[in-house]
Design a protein around this motif. Structure first.
Motif, mmCIF file in Angstrom:
data_model
loop_
_atom_site.group_PDB
_atom_site.id
_atom_site.type_symbol
_atom_site.label_atom_id
_atom_site.label_comp_id
_atom_site.label_asym_id
_atom_site.label_seq_id
_atom_site.Cartn_x
_atom_site.Cartn_y
_atom_site.Cartn_z
ATOM 1 N N GLY A 46 37.615 31.196 26.724
ATOM 2 C CA GLY A 46 36.903 32.321 26.136
ATOM 3 C C GLY A 46 37.224 33.636 26.809
ATOM 4 N N GLU A 47 37.371 33.616 28.132
ATOM 5 C CA GLU A 47 37.755 34.826 28.850
ATOM 6 C C GLU A 47 39.189 35.211 28.517
ATOM 7 N N LEU A 48 40.080 34.244 28.538
ATOM 8 C CA LEU A 48 41.491 34.530 28.291
ATOM 9 C C LEU A 48 41.733 35.093 26.902
ATOM 10 N N GLU A 49 40.916 34.701 25.940
ATOM 11 C CA GLU A 49 41.099 35.162 24.562
ATOM 12 C C GLU A 49 40.535 36.554 24.319
ATOM 13 N N THR A 50 39.620 36.993 25.177
ATOM 14 C CA THR A 50 38.951 38.275 24.924
ATOM 15 C C THR A 50 39.300 39.376 25.919
ATOM 16 N N VAL A 51 39.795 39.026 27.102
ATOM 17 C CA VAL A 51 40.017 40.039 28.132
ATOM 18 C C VAL A 51 41.083 41.038 27.687
ATOM 19 N N ARG A 52 40.833 42.296 28.014
ATOM 20 C CA ARG A 52 41.765 43.390 27.775
ATOM 21 C C ARG A 52 41.928 44.161 29.086
ATOM 22 N N PHE A 53 42.950 45.017 29.146
ATOM 23 C CA PHE A 53 43.218 45.744 30.383
ATOM 24 C C PHE A 53 43.504 47.218 30.083
ATOM 25 N N HIS A 54 42.876 48.081 30.859
ATOM 26 C CA HIS A 54 43.107 49.515 30.740
ATOM 27 C C HIS A 54 43.054 50.094 32.162
ATOM 28 N N PRO A 55 44.122 49.926 32.939
ATOM 29 C CA PRO A 55 44.098 50.376 34.333
ATOM 30 C C PRO A 55 44.122 51.891 34.480
ATOM 31 N N TYR A 56 43.401 52.384 35.467
ATOM 32 C CA TYR A 56 43.377 53.828 35.699
ATOM 33 C C TYR A 56 44.750 54.341 36.122
ATOM 34 N N SER A 57 45.612 53.445 36.606
ATOM 35 C CA SER A 57 46.952 53.855 37.046
ATOM 36 C C SER A 57 47.743 54.526 35.940
ATOM 37 N N VAL A 58 47.501 54.151 34.685
ATOM 38 C CA VAL A 58 48.227 54.762 33.567
ATOM 39 C C VAL A 58 47.886 56.245 33.459
#
Length: 237
Positions: A46-58
């Motif tokens: 369930g976590e793997l299917e929903t997790v997204r990433f938006h790092p501040y480094s961008v």
């Protein structure tokens, strides 16, 4: 500075899930009221299917790219990655981060290393005093590599709503104490300190900055990047 430093190299943003930009998974009554926590029956899928990433480094990389090439609107995401990259390990405690940080520093050169760590120690029940030396060891690894460090004292977290905290009230208090100790220790060493905690309060009026009880939203990542960028400018990094 050693060969691990170069003013023209990218910035290394290093830490745990807060640096990784982890988002989109957990419910929070104010910051993510319509979201449901993944079912334990489907964990970890369930976590793997929903997790997204938006790092501040961008966002940080975009700001540094704009400095390097004023007026160049073509650089975009690819250009940002030439100026700042995230190496982060969700769920890892500060002591666990020492080896991968040393390895990352050795793969330099780097312009600077932005470090935020310790929240997983506190979530796991460790006191601020116990966590402090493990985070300081990360700064010292940067010193040995000759890479300037930017200290990010831990931002606030509503740990009452963190499912892995046995006592969310006490843990939140310890996290605040850790942030104070890290800030004081950095001040004694003359390190650059990015004081995002003050600009990102965990309260309803700033709920747009938060994705859940501890992680940043996309808007929060942009604010974190702005704080780090200003800190780098103030310290000529």
């Amino acid at each position: 500075m050693s060969s691990n430093y170069s003013r023209s190299a990218p910035v290394l943003c290093f830490g745990d899930s807060l640096t990784e930009g982890y988002m989109g998974v957990w419910h929070h009554p104010t910051n993510a009221p319509s979201r449901q926590d993944p079912s334990l029956d489907t964990w970890p899928r369930g976590e793997l299917e929903t997790v997204r990433f938006h790092p501040y480094s961008v966002h940080l990389g975009a700001a540094l790219a704009a400095d390097a090439s004023p007026g160049d609107r073509a650089a975009g995401y690819a250009g940002a990655l030439r100026h700042a990259v995230a190496h982060a390990y969700s769920g890892w405690k500060a002591e666990e981060l020492r080896a991968p940080l040393s390895a990352a520093l050795a793969r330099g050169p780097w312009r600077a290393c932005v470090v935020q760590a310790g929240v997983n120690d506190v979530v796991g029940g460790a006191a601020a005093e116990r966590t402090l030396p493990h985070v300081l060891a990360l700064y010292e690894a940067c010193d040995r590599a000759g890479v300037p460090v930017v200290v990010v004292p831990n931002t606030d977290a509503d740990l009452v709503h963190h499912g892995m905290c046995a006592d969310g009230v006490s843990a939140r208090r310890e996290l605040g104490e850790l942030a104070r100790l890290l800030s004081d220790a950095a001040g004694e060493k003359g390190r650059a300190v990015a004081r995002a905690r003050e600009e990102m309060p965990m309260e309803q009026s700033h709920s747009y900055l938060w994705d859940d009880c501890v992680h940043y939203s996309a808007a929060g990542a942009a604010v974190m990047a702005e704080v780090v960028y200003r800190t780098m400018c103030d310290h000529d990094l």
